[in-house]
Design a protein around this motif. Sequence first.
Motif, PDB file in Angstrom:
ATOM      1  N   GLN B   6       0.857  -1.179   0.000  1.00  0.00           N
ATOM      2  CA  GLN B   6       0.000   0.000   0.000  1.00  0.00           C
ATOM      3  C   GLN B   6       0.889   1.223   0.000  1.00  0.00           C
ATOM      4  O   GLN B   6       1.852   1.290   0.763  1.00  0.00           O
ATOM      5  N   SER B   7       0.552   2.176  -0.832  1.00  0.00           N
ATOM      6  CA  SER B   7       1.487   3.258  -1.143  1.00  0.00           C
ATOM      7  C   SER B   7       1.807   4.142   0.048  1.00  0.00           C
ATOM      8  O   SER B   7       2.910   4.671   0.146  1.00  0.00           O
ATOM      9  N   SER B   8       0.873   4.316   0.981  1.00  0.00           N
ATOM     10  CA  SER B   8       1.119   5.218   2.100  1.00  0.00           C
ATOM     11  C   SER B   8       0.756   4.544   3.410  1.00  0.00           C
ATOM     12  O   SER B   8      -0.232   3.825   3.475  1.00  0.00           O
ATOM     13  N   ARG B   9       1.527   4.750   4.467  1.00  0.00           N
ATOM     14  CA  ARG B   9       1.166   4.246   5.796  1.00  0.00           C
ATOM     15  C   ARG B   9       0.237   5.223   6.508  1.00  0.00           C
ATOM     16  O   ARG B   9      -0.677   4.826   7.205  1.00  0.00           O
ATOM     17  N   TYR B  10       0.525   6.526   6.325  1.00  0.00           N
ATOM     18  CA  TYR B  10      -0.281   7.565   6.957  1.00  0.00           C
ATOM     19  C   TYR B  10      -0.612   8.645   5.924  1.00  0.00           C
ATOM     20  O   TYR B  10       0.236   9.010   5.113  1.00  0.00           O
ATOM     21  N   LEU B  11      -1.872   9.106   5.999  1.00  0.00           N
ATOM     22  CA  LEU B  11      -2.302  10.189   5.106  1.00  0.00           C
ATOM     23  C   LEU B  11      -3.192  11.134   5.895  1.00  0.00           C
ATOM     24  O   LEU B  11      -4.034  10.674   6.682  1.00  0.00           O
ATOM     25  N   VAL B  12      -3.024  12.423   5.644  1.00  0.00           N
ATOM     26  CA  VAL B  12      -3.934  13.415   6.217  1.00  0.00           C
ATOM     27  C   VAL B  12      -4.487  14.222   5.053  1.00  0.00           C
ATOM     28  O   VAL B  12      -3.722  14.788   4.256  1.00  0.00           O
ATOM     29  N   LYS B  13      -5.800  14.264   4.938  1.00  0.00           N
ATOM     30  CA  LYS B  13      -6.452  14.966   3.838  1.00  0.00           C
ATOM     31  C   LYS B  13      -7.530  15.894   4.378  1.00  0.00           C
ATOM     32  O   LYS B  13      -8.035  15.708   5.487  1.00  0.00           O
ATOM     33  N   ARG B  14      -7.890  16.866   3.571  1.00  0.00           N
ATOM     34  CA  ARG B  14      -8.933  17.812   3.975  1.00  0.00           C
ATOM     35  C   ARG B  14     -10.299  17.348   3.478  1.00  0.00           C
ATOM     36  O   ARG B  14     -10.418  16.691   2.448  1.00  0.00           O
ATOM     37  N   THR B  15     -11.309  17.729   4.206  1.00  0.00           N
ATOM     38  CA  THR B  15     -12.691  17.439   3.805  1.00  0.00           C
ATOM     39  C   THR B  15     -12.932  17.955   2.390  1.00  0.00           C
ATOM     40  O   THR B  15     -12.552  19.087   2.053  1.00  0.00           O
ATOM     41  N   PHE B  74      -4.886  -2.217  -7.609  1.00  0.00           N
ATOM     42  CA  PHE B  74      -6.295  -1.997  -7.250  1.00  0.00           C
ATOM     43  C   PHE B  74      -6.348  -0.727  -6.416  1.00  0.00           C
ATOM     44  O   PHE B  74      -5.774  -0.665  -5.330  1.00  0.00           O
ATOM     45  N   SER B  75      -7.026   0.277  -6.952  1.00  0.00           N
ATOM     46  CA  SER B  75      -7.042   1.590  -6.306  1.00  0.00           C
ATOM     47  C   SER B  75      -8.399   1.867  -5.676  1.00  0.00           C
ATOM     48  O   SER B  75      -9.435   1.567  -6.259  1.00  0.00           O
ATOM     49  N   LEU B  76      -8.361   2.456  -4.510  1.00  0.00           N
ATOM     50  CA  LEU B  76      -9.586   2.903  -3.827  1.00  0.00           C
ATOM     51  C   LEU B  76      -9.634   4.413  -3.899  1.00  0.00           C
ATOM     52  O   LEU B  76      -8.633   5.079  -3.613  1.00  0.00           O
ATOM     53  N   ILE B  77     -10.797   4.944  -4.297  1.00  0.00           N
ATOM     54  CA  ILE B  77     -10.939   6.384  -4.483  1.00  0.00           C
ATOM     55  C   ILE B  77     -12.032   6.901  -3.564  1.00  0.00           C
ATOM     56  O   ILE B  77     -13.151   6.359  -3.559  1.00  0.00           O
ATOM     57  N   LEU B  78     -11.687   7.909  -2.777  1.00  0.00           N
ATOM     58  CA  LEU B  78     -12.683   8.615  -1.991  1.00  0.00           C
ATOM     59  C   LEU B  78     -13.048   9.859  -2.797  1.00  0.00           C
ATOM     60  O   LEU B  78     -12.226  10.753  -2.987  1.00  0.00           O
ATOM     61  N   GLU B  79     -14.247   9.885  -3.330  1.00  0.00           N
ATOM     62  CA  GLU B  79     -14.626  10.934  -4.278  1.00  0.00           C
ATOM     63  C   GLU B  79     -14.573  12.324  -3.654  1.00  0.00           C
ATOM     64  O   GLU B  79     -14.116  13.274  -4.265  1.00  0.00           O
ATOM     65  N   SER B  80     -15.068  12.424  -2.433  1.00  0.00           N
ATOM     66  CA  SER B  80     -15.048  13.708  -1.706  1.00  0.00           C
ATOM     67  C   SER B  80     -14.913  13.362  -0.230  1.00  0.00           C
ATOM     68  O   SER B  80     -15.909  13.047   0.438  1.00  0.00           O
ATOM     69  N   ALA B  81     -13.689  13.394   0.246  1.00  0.00           N
ATOM     70  CA  ALA B  81     -13.409  12.874   1.586  1.00  0.00           C
ATOM     71  C   ALA B  81     -14.236  13.579   2.655  1.00  0.00           C
ATOM     72  O   ALA B  81     -14.423  14.806   2.624  1.00  0.00           O
ATOM     73  N   THR B  83     -15.113  13.475   7.137  1.00  0.00           N
ATOM     74  CA  THR B  83     -14.475  13.105   8.412  1.00  0.00           C
ATOM     75  C   THR B  83     -14.870  11.689   8.838  1.00  0.00           C
ATOM     76  O   THR B  83     -14.085  11.005   9.504  1.00  0.00           O
ATOM     77  N   ASN B  84     -16.049  11.213   8.432  1.00  0.00           N
ATOM     78  CA  ASN B  84     -16.435   9.848   8.822  1.00  0.00           C
ATOM     79  C   ASN B  84     -15.723   8.768   8.007  1.00  0.00           C
ATOM     80  O   ASN B  84     -15.959   7.568   8.197  1.00  0.00           O
ATOM     81  N   GLN B  85     -14.877   9.194   7.097  1.00  0.00           N
ATOM     82  CA  GLN B  85     -14.033   8.239   6.368  1.00  0.00           C
ATOM     83  C   GLN B  85     -12.630   8.131   6.978  1.00  0.00           C
ATOM     84  O   GLN B  85     -11.769   7.428   6.446  1.00  0.00           O
ATOM     85  N   THR B  86     -12.429   8.822   8.079  1.00  0.00           N
ATOM     86  CA  THR B  86     -11.191   8.633   8.847  1.00  0.00           C
ATOM     87  C   THR B  86     -11.185   7.198   9.358  1.00  0.00           C
ATOM     88  O   THR B  86     -12.102   6.761  10.057  1.00  0.00           O
ATOM     89  N   THR B 106      -3.236   1.651   5.421  1.00  0.00           N
ATOM     90  CA  THR B 106      -3.091   3.105   5.333  1.00  0.00           C
ATOM     91  C   THR B 106      -4.008   3.721   6.362  1.00  0.00           C
ATOM     92  O   THR B 106      -5.218   3.502   6.326  1.00  0.00           O
ATOM     93  N   ARG B 107      -3.404   4.477   7.288  1.00  0.00           N
ATOM     94  CA  ARG B 107      -4.225   5.161   8.294  1.00  0.00           C
ATOM     95  C   ARG B 107      -4.545   6.543   7.751  1.00  0.00           C
ATOM     96  O   ARG B 107      -3.658   7.398   7.640  1.00  0.00           O
ATOM     97  N   LEU B 108      -5.788   6.757   7.371  1.00  0.00           N
ATOM     98  CA  LEU B 108      -6.240   8.010   6.770  1.00  0.00           C
ATOM     99  C   LEU B 108      -6.967   8.851   7.800  1.00  0.00           C
ATOM    100  O   LEU B 108      -7.862   8.364   8.490  1.00  0.00           O
ATOM    101  N   THR B 109      -6.550  10.103   7.886  1.00  0.00           N
ATOM    102  CA  THR B 109      -7.241  11.078   8.733  1.00  0.00           C
ATOM    103  C   THR B 109      -7.784  12.177   7.832  1.00  0.00           C
ATOM    104  O   THR B 109      -7.024  12.757   7.050  1.00  0.00           O
ATOM    105  N   VAL B 110      -9.084  12.439   7.932  1.00  0.00           N
ATOM    106  CA  VAL B 110      -9.706  13.516   7.170  1.00  0.00           C
ATOM    107  C   VAL B 110     -10.060  14.639   8.143  1.00  0.00           C
ATOM    108  O   VAL B 110     -10.787  14.428   9.117  1.00  0.00           O
TER     109      VAL B 110
END
Lengths: 111, 111
Positions: B6-15, B74-81, B83-86, B106-110
């Motif tokens: 998996q390409s990233s272990r940690y990701l922080v993205k904006r809503t 195999f890619s997973l896409i969050l169309e519009s991140a 906070t409940n997708q954290t 991948t631990r994703l924080t939105v």
Amino acid sequence: SQQGEEDPQALSIQEGENATMNCSYKTSINNLQWYRQNSGRGLVHLILIRSNEREKHSGRLRVTLDTSKKSSSLLITASRAADTASYFCATDERNFNKFYFGSGTKLNVKP
Amino acid sequence: DVKVTQSSRYLVKRTGEKVFLECVQDMDHENMFWYRQDPGLGLRLIYFSYDVKMKEKGDIPEGYSVSREKKERFSLILESASTNQTSMYLCASDRGDYGYTFGSGTRLTVV
């Protein structure tokens, strides 16, 4: 919920003791698997048991399957501190092409 | 040994951002899966793919899409991140009788 469910949710034992975790499911299955997850990491496959098998061994691991009771158990003998992890069962009960996971049993082995 | 990366272990993205989570396996496996893992809820299946350009919805596909243009990716896409997708996102590849091989997550924080 239709996936496998583990019991207990948490288990704390001393090193050298045996640890037993249980998994129950609701409908018929082809296969049941057990996985281990160290904190914050991916899951690691331990054992797959088919519906026509009753028991399987791998090193210190022993898995039993009782299809009449729709349950499975994972026994870890002579536990070690390194066995501390979460353990999940996964069943293919709803669709034979994919597996569904329970919430896991968190095992803590105290040195 | 099969490797799932998996390409990233940690990701922080904006809503509202579009987020891509990438997963690559180094064997010729047909079946690949995306799960999310949340405390107390275990692993829940988002999408799976059984061949190039073939996909099926899992239990919680809302807000997600997937892409499988090549067998190994195999890619997973969050169309519009939101906070409940954290969550922790786990990719897996199916080795048949040897179970699934999981990536490290991948631990994703939105925010």
